[in-house]
Write an enzyme that holds these catalytic residues in place. Structure first.
Site, PDB file in Angstrom:
ATOM      1  N   HIS A   1       2.409   0.097  38.125  1.00 37.26           N
ATOM      2  CA  HIS A   1       1.751  -0.806  37.175  1.00 37.26           C
ATOM      3  C   HIS A   1       2.332  -0.593  35.793  1.00 37.26           C
ATOM      4  O   HIS A   1       2.470   0.545  35.342  1.00 37.26           O
ATOM      5  CB  HIS A   1       0.245  -0.518  37.140  1.00 37.26           C
ATOM      6  CG  HIS A   1      -0.510  -1.433  36.237  1.00 37.26           C
ATOM      7  ND1 HIS A   1      -0.997  -2.652  36.660  1.00 37.26           N
ATOM      8  CD2 HIS A   1      -0.845  -1.329  34.938  1.00 37.26           C
ATOM      9  CE1 HIS A   1      -1.612  -3.246  35.665  1.00 37.26           C
ATOM     10  NE2 HIS A   1      -1.529  -2.468  34.590  1.00 37.26           N
TER      11      HIS A   1
ATOM     12  N   ASP B   1     -13.896  -5.845  36.568  1.00 36.85           N
ATOM     13  CA  ASP B   1     -12.844  -5.798  35.541  1.00 36.85           C
ATOM     14  C   ASP B   1     -12.533  -7.205  35.033  1.00 36.85           C
ATOM     15  O   ASP B   1     -12.361  -7.412  33.827  1.00 36.85           O
ATOM     16  CB  ASP B   1     -11.562  -5.150  36.082  1.00 36.85           C
ATOM     17  CG  ASP B   1     -10.442  -5.232  35.055  1.00 36.85           C
ATOM     18  OD1 ASP B   1     -10.626  -4.669  33.956  1.00 36.85           O
ATOM     19  OD2 ASP B   1      -9.418  -5.875  35.314  1.00 36.85           O
TER      20      ASP B   1
ATOM     21  N   ARG C   1     -13.929  -8.808  26.798  1.00 28.20           N
ATOM     22  CA  ARG C   1     -13.204  -7.969  25.819  1.00 28.20           C
ATOM     23  C   ARG C   1     -12.208  -8.810  25.028  1.00 28.20           C
ATOM     24  O   ARG C   1     -12.049  -8.643  23.826  1.00 28.20           O
ATOM     25  CB  ARG C   1     -12.456  -6.842  26.549  1.00 28.20           C
ATOM     26  CG  ARG C   1     -13.373  -5.735  27.023  1.00 28.20           C
ATOM     27  CD  ARG C   1     -12.651  -4.807  27.987  1.00 28.20           C
ATOM     28  NE  ARG C   1     -11.518  -4.174  27.359  1.00 28.20           N
ATOM     29  CZ  ARG C   1     -10.443  -3.734  28.031  1.00 28.20           C
ATOM     30  NH1 ARG C   1     -10.368  -3.865  29.347  1.00 28.20           N
ATOM     31  NH2 ARG C   1      -9.459  -3.157  27.395  1.00 28.20           N
TER      32      ARG C   1
ATOM     33  N   SER D   1      -9.845  -0.192  33.202  1.00 36.23           N
ATOM     34  CA  SER D   1      -9.396  -1.499  33.673  1.00 36.23           C
ATOM     35  C   SER D   1      -8.150  -1.353  34.555  1.00 36.23           C
ATOM     36  O   SER D   1      -8.088  -1.885  35.669  1.00 36.23           O
ATOM     37  CB  SER D   1      -9.103  -2.380  32.442  1.00 36.23           C
ATOM     38  OG  SER D   1      -8.404  -3.528  32.792  1.00 36.23           O
TER      39      SER D   1
ATOM     40  N   LYS E   1      -8.191  -1.284  39.064  1.00 32.29           N
ATOM     41  CA  LYS E   1      -7.438  -2.267  39.860  1.00 32.29           C
ATOM     42  C   LYS E   1      -6.474  -1.567  40.807  1.00 32.29           C
ATOM     43  O   LYS E   1      -6.262  -2.019  41.931  1.00 32.29           O
ATOM     44  CB  LYS E   1      -6.657  -3.207  38.932  1.00 32.29           C
ATOM     45  CG  LYS E   1      -7.575  -4.253  38.281  1.00 32.29           C
ATOM     46  CD  LYS E   1      -6.797  -5.241  37.451  1.00 32.29           C
ATOM     47  CE  LYS E   1      -6.240  -4.611  36.210  1.00 32.29           C
ATOM     48  NZ  LYS E   1      -6.485  -5.257  34.956  1.00 32.29           N
TER      49      LYS E   1
HETATM   50  N1  URA Z   1      -4.025  -4.255  31.151  1.00 34.77           N
HETATM   51  C1  URA Z   1      -5.126  -4.189  31.925  1.00 34.77           C
HETATM   52  O1  URA Z   1      -5.066  -4.392  33.129  1.00 34.77           O
HETATM   53  N2  URA Z   1      -6.309  -3.906  31.331  1.00 34.77           N
HETATM   54  C2  URA Z   1      -6.438  -3.669  30.004  1.00 34.77           C
HETATM   55  O2  URA Z   1      -7.519  -3.400  29.548  1.00 34.77           O
HETATM   56  C3  URA Z   1      -5.280  -3.752  29.221  1.00 34.77           C
HETATM   57  C4  URA Z   1      -4.089  -4.043  29.827  1.00 34.77           C
END
Ligand code: URA
Length: 434
Positions: A82, A161, A168, A183, A187
């Site tokens: 990621h 999320d 947010r 977050s 995931k």
């Molecule tokens: N990428 C994400 O998946 N979440 C965040 O809060 C910021 C960047």
């Protein structure tokens, strides 16, 4: 339990306990807590922060707020990667074929870009026919058969999320470390892989601006991932300048193919090799960095990594002929050369300005529902350390929007810093957190 009491507690700077965080995330997921109360708690967290325990609980309940993929029937040894996001960041598209051609499983779910340029899914969708909208079953079958697959993330994974991120985004509570960490890691936990490699960026083109903050974020993500049972590491690197030369969608695909053919930009090589070597280490395949780098060289030189990329394209219904014929990729009607009026050495190229220019040209989206022009983008003909003379072309703009050219040209020109002396070569990688 009442949400108002939880907000009050955080407002006064006290740590929330596991039950309170569970109650909050349940309420977010089921829609039983009002958006204004969720937003209020997010702002209290923004100012008061969260300790490691709170971040771990938040991540855990967000991860389990929906479906959690079970990939154990494929293997217990699956890698996911990621990136926290950058400009010209096409590394996933080299990372997956490299490690899959080495025999490792790599299962990647990815979001669509909401930033100035497209995300990995958008880049892939610029390949004619390429299908990213896979069901969970299709995704798993492809991973089993080809060692790797990449699909657009569905809302059934970590739905809390999705809800929190949307709030947010509109309440100015994105840039706070425990919320970013939960977050990202939630995931990744929901995506099912047991090895997780995080590519954490800082600088003008990233939402984390300093290496120190990137390190704080990386440490908390690695700690959280470990406490939730994952084998995880983070590579911290600079996103002060765009990665590689291509920024956009189909132009980035071309750069990926060139990389896999062995024509590598040094910055892309540095970060890609480090991330792949982390994947080899996590899976126990190769523990030594020098050996890992030699092995990656072999995978590129033998054509195995390129062959794997072709296999991925074919398996996801894309036109694999693009590997040898770039004219099959979307082509922009306008190709415009940006020239400099300065002489000297390129000492910096501001990633954020280039990204904004790219969005103006049509390569990114403002809202989720905006469409992307896959052919739009920028190719940097000059990079940092290059010598330039007044009148030289420093970048090429690709677009179908003639009206966007002037502003994009000005942005790109102002992104280039040109000085009298040649700057020193710098390593992009700041630290690896294990
Ligand atoms: N990428 C994400 O998946 N979440 C965040 O809060 C910021 C960047």
């Amino acid at each position: 339990m009442k949400i108002i009491d939880i907000i009050e507690k955080k407002k006064h700077g006290h740590a929330l306990n596991e039950e309170e965080i569970k109650y909050f995330i349940d309420g977010v997921t089921k829609g039983t807590i009002e958006d204004y109360q969720i937003s209020s708690l997010l702002m209290a967290i923004y100012f008061r922060g969260m300790n490691t325990d709170e971040t771990v609980y938040l991540t855990k309940y967000m991860a389990y707020s929906g479906e959690v993929l079970n990939l154990e029937d494929i293997s217990n040894d699956i890698t996911d990667k990621h990136s926290t996001g950058g400009v010209g960041d096409k590394i996933t598209l080299m990372f997956l074929p490299i490690i899959a051609s080495a025999g490792l499983y790599a299962a990647k779910l990815s979001g669509r870009g909401l930033g100035h340029t497209g995300g990995t899914i958008d880049k892939l969708e610029s390949i004619p026919g390429f299908k990213t909208d896979l069901s969970i079953e299709e995704f798993k079958t492809k991973v089993k058969e080809h060692k790797t697959a990449i699909a657009a993330q569905t809302m059934s994974l970590a739905p809390a999320d999705g809800k929190l991120y949307a709030l947010r985004d509109v309440t100015s509570t994105v840039d706070i470390i425990p919320l970013i960490a939960s977050s990202v890691v939630s995931k990744k936990i929901a995506s099912g892989a047991n090895h997780i490699i995080l590519d954490v960026k800082y600088g003008s083109g990233a939402f984390i601006k300093t290496p120190e903050d990137a390190e704080k974020l990386s440490k908390i993500m690695v700690e959280t991932g470990k406490r939730l049972g994952r084998n995880i590491s983070a590579v911290i690197s600079s996103m002060q300048e765009p990665l590689g030369r291509a920024i956009g969608n189909s132009v980035e695909i071309q750069e990926v193919i060139e990389f896999l053919k062995g024509n590598m930009e040094s910055d892309l090589k540095e970060v890609t090799y480090m991330l792949c070597s982390q994947a080899f280490e996590k899976s126990g395949k190769i523990l030594n960095k020098e050996e890992a780098y030699k092995y990656i060289d072999e995978l590129i030189q033998s054509g195995k990594a390129l062959e794997k990329f072709k296999e991925i394209i074919k398996s996801q219904s894309g036109d694999e002929r693009i590997i040898n014929d770039y004219s099959l990729l979307p082509q922009a009607k306008i190709k415009y050369e940006v020239k400099t009026d300065k002489t000297g050495f390129v000492s910096n190229i501001d990633a954020l300005k280039v990204a904004k220019a790219c969005k103006n040209l049509g390569a990114g989206r403002e809202k989720k529902t905006d469409t992307i022009d896959y052919s739009a983008g920028i190719y940097l003909t000059k990079k940092t350390q290059d010598e330039v003379h007044s009148g030289d072309t420093i970048a090429i703009l690709y677009t179908n929007k003639e009206t966007a050219l002037n502003e994009a040209e000005e942005l790109v020109k102002s992104a280039f810093e040109i000085t009298n002396t040649k700057p020193q070569a710098k390593s992009l990688i700041y630290k690896v957190i294990n």
